[in-house]
Design a protein around this motif. Sequence first.
Motif, PDB file in Angstrom:
ATOM      1  N   LEU A  55      68.324  24.027  62.582  1.00 14.66           N
ATOM      2  CA  LEU A  55      67.156  23.214  62.616  1.00 14.66           C
ATOM      3  C   LEU A  55      67.267  22.203  61.551  1.00 14.66           C
ATOM      4  O   LEU A  55      68.232  22.224  60.762  1.00 14.66           O
ATOM      5  CB  LEU A  55      65.588  24.056  62.573  1.00 14.66           C
ATOM      6  N   ASN A  56      66.368  21.065  61.373  1.00 16.32           N
ATOM      7  CA  ASN A  56      66.387  20.038  60.573  1.00 16.32           C
ATOM      8  C   ASN A  56      65.838  20.590  59.133  1.00 16.32           C
ATOM      9  O   ASN A  56      64.629  21.018  59.139  1.00 16.32           O
ATOM     10  CB  ASN A  56      65.519  19.015  61.212  1.00 16.32           C
ATOM     11  N   THR A  57      66.555  20.884  58.331  1.00 10.18           N
ATOM     12  CA  THR A  57      66.016  21.213  56.717  1.00 10.18           C
ATOM     13  C   THR A  57      65.629  19.679  56.119  1.00 10.18           C
ATOM     14  O   THR A  57      65.962  18.850  56.625  1.00 10.18           O
ATOM     15  CB  THR A  57      67.365  21.658  56.157  1.00 10.18           C
ATOM     16  N   MET A  58      64.381  20.132  55.562  1.00  4.40           N
ATOM     17  CA  MET A  58      63.781  19.221  55.084  1.00  4.40           C
ATOM     18  C   MET A  58      64.612  18.422  53.712  1.00  4.40           C
ATOM     19  O   MET A  58      64.248  17.413  53.282  1.00  4.40           O
ATOM     20  CB  MET A  58      62.399  19.650  54.261  1.00  4.40           C
ATOM     21  N   LYS A  59      65.640  19.121  53.170  1.00  2.00           N
ATOM     22  CA  LYS A  59      66.472  18.589  52.038  1.00  2.00           C
ATOM     23  C   LYS A  59      65.437  18.227  51.076  1.00  2.00           C
ATOM     24  O   LYS A  59      65.622  17.273  50.349  1.00  2.00           O
ATOM     25  CB  LYS A  59      67.149  17.394  52.664  1.00  2.00           C
ATOM     26  N   THR A  60      64.424  19.229  50.628  1.00  2.00           N
ATOM     27  CA  THR A  60      63.499  18.903  49.672  1.00  2.00           C
ATOM     28  C   THR A  60      63.349  20.249  48.901  1.00  2.00           C
ATOM     29  O   THR A  60      63.034  21.167  49.471  1.00  2.00           O
ATOM     30  CB  THR A  60      62.310  18.554  50.570  1.00  2.00           C
ATOM     31  N   ILE A  61      63.077  20.064  47.726  1.00  2.00           N
ATOM     32  CA  ILE A  61      62.998  21.044  46.659  1.00  2.00           C
ATOM     33  C   ILE A  61      61.548  21.023  46.161  1.00  2.00           C
ATOM     34  O   ILE A  61      61.342  19.782  45.565  1.00  2.00           O
ATOM     35  CB  ILE A  61      64.142  21.258  45.485  1.00  2.00           C
ATOM     36  N   GLY A  62      60.792  22.175  45.875  1.00  2.00           N
ATOM     37  CA  GLY A  62      59.692  22.087  45.124  1.00  2.00           C
ATOM     38  C   GLY A  62      59.966  22.498  43.682  1.00  2.00           C
ATOM     39  O   GLY A  62      60.667  23.201  43.344  1.00  2.00           O
TER      40      GLY A  62
END
Length: 334
Positions: A55-62
Amino acid sequence: MTIYDISEQAGVSIATVSRVLNGSKNVSEKTRKKVLDIISQSGYTPNAFARGLGLNTMKTIGIMCADSSDLYFAKAIYHIERKLRANGYDSLLCCTGYELDARAASMNLLITKKVDGIILVGSNFIYEKEADNKYIADAAAQVPVMLLNAALDVPNVYSVVSDDYTSMYDATLQILETGVKDILYFYNSNSYSGKRKLAGFVAAMEEKKAFRSNLLQFYQGSHEDIHAMTEHLKKVQKKGLFFQGVIAADDMLALAAVKYARESGYDIPGEFSILGYNNSMLTLCCEPELTSIDNKLETLCQHLITTFLGVLSGNEMPIKTVFSGDIIKRGTTR
């Protein structure tokens, strides 16, 4: 269903589940099939599994921090965001304050944003009561969690820490060896890191038979109010507490000690020695310049991101990595 449930049902480790989901070749076909069958049968796809399932990872880290106006936290966030960006990741920042409920709410918010993982900046996110750390454990059941300068023994939680105990212990011994015996310890935090610093100071003072409990001074005011910090030192001196040096838990507190010594007419470092912590830009903002402990913040942040990216790729990574600090001697110590 969480990553814990998948690993338990498949009879494999969380790391193995992560490798399967990230397409790693270091997993047998039999194990891969077993894990993927369980995921398929569950009918549920947690965030942490998105990358491995194609699936499409958000490529985002909190990223969570208590207060981004704090110099240490601000610098850490700068290093972390820069290194994430260099590796193709965006970030979402939550400034949580210090209340547990607000932190749990921020953690849940980041999870709903489908971040690939969460970084907690600062040791104050770890609580003494195990139950109070449940918000971290719950998040780690869905995405990897990285701790900067704190440690927590929970699956899928990774730590990069500075050895604050040894750094403070060594620095205190060095000050004592210059002939300064009555050293006041000035601190403002009972966090994981704060307690390690305090323990290092006490151990060194007790070893040299120089410890007195009234030399431990806790400041409860704003971390930006240097005048209030200075007044705190003046008040304890007026009450009859004698001290000829200050070791501070951060550089702002140490600057207040410099101000106190100047206003009290002490020669620095001849009559009064001062040591700070963090080796921030504040060390160059006084005369003489401030001796401070460099806790290798940029190195910690670099290793944190390297570890995190390894985890997200399904690699076996160290659960906890410890770095030593260095004393950067300047003009406030003999």
